[in-house]
Design a protein around this motif. Structure first.
Motif, PDB file in Angstrom:
ATOM      1  N   ALA A 100      43.819  27.353  10.151  1.00 42.71           N
ATOM      2  CA  ALA A 100      42.795  28.073   9.379  1.00 42.71           C
ATOM      3  C   ALA A 100      41.396  27.769   9.896  1.00 42.71           C
ATOM      4  CB  ALA A 100      42.911  27.706   7.901  1.00 42.71           C
ATOM      5  N   LEU A 101      41.109  26.496  10.134  1.00 42.74           N
ATOM      6  CA  LEU A 101      39.773  26.133  10.615  1.00 42.74           C
ATOM      7  C   LEU A 101      39.481  26.758  11.978  1.00 42.74           C
ATOM      8  CD1 LEU A 101      39.544  22.401   9.465  1.00 42.74           C
ATOM      9  CD2 LEU A 101      38.725  24.475   8.301  1.00 42.74           C
ATOM     10  N   ARG A 102      40.484  26.791  12.834  1.00 45.96           N
ATOM     11  CA  ARG A 102      40.303  27.419  14.151  1.00 45.96           C
ATOM     12  C   ARG A 102      40.056  28.922  13.995  1.00 45.96           C
ATOM     13  NH1 ARG A 102      44.492  26.988  19.276  1.00 45.96           N
ATOM     14  NH2 ARG A 102      43.746  28.830  20.396  1.00 45.96           N
TER      15      ARG A 102
ATOM     16  N   ALA B 147      47.809  31.724   2.438  1.00 51.78           N
ATOM     17  CA  ALA B 147      47.890  32.520   3.672  1.00 51.78           C
ATOM     18  C   ALA B 147      47.170  33.854   3.491  1.00 51.78           C
ATOM     19  CB  ALA B 147      49.346  32.749   4.061  1.00 51.78           C
ATOM     20  N   ARG B 148      47.380  34.493   2.341  1.00 48.80           N
ATOM     21  CA  ARG B 148      46.725  35.776   2.066  1.00 48.80           C
ATOM     22  C   ARG B 148      45.207  35.582   1.987  1.00 48.80           C
ATOM     23  NH1 ARG B 148      48.347  40.588   3.032  1.00 48.80           N
ATOM     24  NH2 ARG B 148      50.285  40.344   1.893  1.00 48.80           N
ATOM     25  N   PHE B 149      44.755  34.506   1.359  1.00 46.32           N
ATOM     26  CA  PHE B 149      43.317  34.213   1.290  1.00 46.32           C
ATOM     27  C   PHE B 149      42.730  34.105   2.701  1.00 46.32           C
ATOM     28  CE2 PHE B 149      40.280  30.703   1.842  1.00 46.32           C
ATOM     29  CZ  PHE B 149      39.181  31.248   1.208  1.00 46.32           C
TER      30      PHE B 149
ATOM     31  N   ALA C 125      32.431  31.929   7.387  1.00 51.76           N
ATOM     32  CA  ALA C 125      33.551  31.097   7.844  1.00 51.76           C
ATOM     33  C   ALA C 125      33.430  29.675   7.315  1.00 51.76           C
ATOM     34  CB  ALA C 125      33.595  31.097   9.375  1.00 51.76           C
ATOM     35  N   ALA C 126      32.215  29.152   7.267  1.00 50.81           N
ATOM     36  CA  ALA C 126      32.018  27.778   6.766  1.00 50.81           C
ATOM     37  C   ALA C 126      32.364  27.695   5.282  1.00 50.81           C
ATOM     38  CB  ALA C 126      30.561  27.342   7.003  1.00 50.81           C
TER      39      ALA C 126
ATOM     40  N   ALA D  12      36.766  26.040   1.262  1.00 55.13           N
ATOM     41  CA  ALA D  12      37.688  26.423   0.174  1.00 55.13           C
ATOM     42  C   ALA D  12      39.130  26.017   0.458  1.00 55.13           C
ATOM     43  CB  ALA D  12      37.614  27.942  -0.041  1.00 55.13           C
ATOM     44  N   TRP D  13      39.430  25.660   1.700  1.00 56.87           N
ATOM     45  CA  TRP D  13      40.801  25.268   2.055  1.00 56.87           C
ATOM     46  C   TRP D  13      41.130  23.889   1.495  1.00 56.87           C
ATOM     47  CZ3 TRP D  13      45.407  25.091   4.868  1.00 56.87           C
ATOM     48  CH2 TRP D  13      45.932  26.345   5.186  1.00 56.87           C
TER      49      TRP D  13
END
Length: 193
Positions: free
Chosen positions: A86-88, A158-160, A185-186, A191-192
């Protein structure tokens, strides 16, 4: 005066031109006339080279996903955890969706906008949902291994993530700059879990 040999048609270069046209305008708004003009060939030649418009679109989408959209699949294959994936994705998306000399946004996200063709809609929604499915499986694996908490809803997370990428792609199409997309993106990264 003798006639020279006719120039041969470069199928891959033509596919790239068609892909960029579909990327910029979408399936529905791209006409056969647009395609023949951009590729510099007649309609019968286009049909011989690629089949009908829908077949050309499917091939253009596959080429797009391989060349430009594959960053999602590469992150899933290369990163050690779902969080790292996700971060990538959040880090790479702003650049991917705002490249110079390419249309903004993402063909897989917006290529079926306004279409009434159910096959085109199925193709792209299938690709989008497939990416959610693969990412959800990765998240479930991390939950099972204790990397993520048991209360994480893998499908929703995953949907988020994919919805955030979709939103960033649409924002890029609307003219949002790379710097603002990086700020989005930040926020998503924070939020992850």
């Amino acid at each position: 005066m003798a006639r020279g040999r006719p120039r041969s048609f470069d199928r891959e270069a033509g596919l790239d031109k068609a892909m960029r046209l579909f990327w910029r305008h979408g399936y529905e708004a791209t006409s056969m006339r647009d395609l023949t003009t951009a590729l510099g060939i007649s309609a019968p030649s286009l049909y011989r080279a690629y089949g009908d418009k829908r077949t050309l679109f499917a091939e253009a989408v596959a080429a797009y996903d391989r060349v430009y959209g594959g960053f999602i699949d590469r992150a899933l294959a290369e990163e050690p955890s779902a969080r790292d994936v996700a971060l990538r994705l959040f880090a790479e998306a702003p650049t991917r969706y705002t490249q110079r000399d390419l249309p903004s946004g993402c063909l897989v996200v917006s290529g079926d906008a306004g279409t009434h063709d159910p096959e085109v809609s199925r193709l792209l929604s299938g690709m989008r949902n497939g990416k959610v499915d693969r990412f959800a499986a990765r998240i479930r694996a991390d939950v099972k291994q204790g990397e993520l908490s048991d209360d994480v809803d893998a499908r929703a997370l995953a949907r988020f993530t994919m919805a955030t990428l979709t939103g960033m792609a649409e924002a890029a199409r609307d003219g949002t700059g790379r710097a603002e997309l990086r700020r989005v993106a930040a926020v998503a990264a924070r939020a992850w879990p």
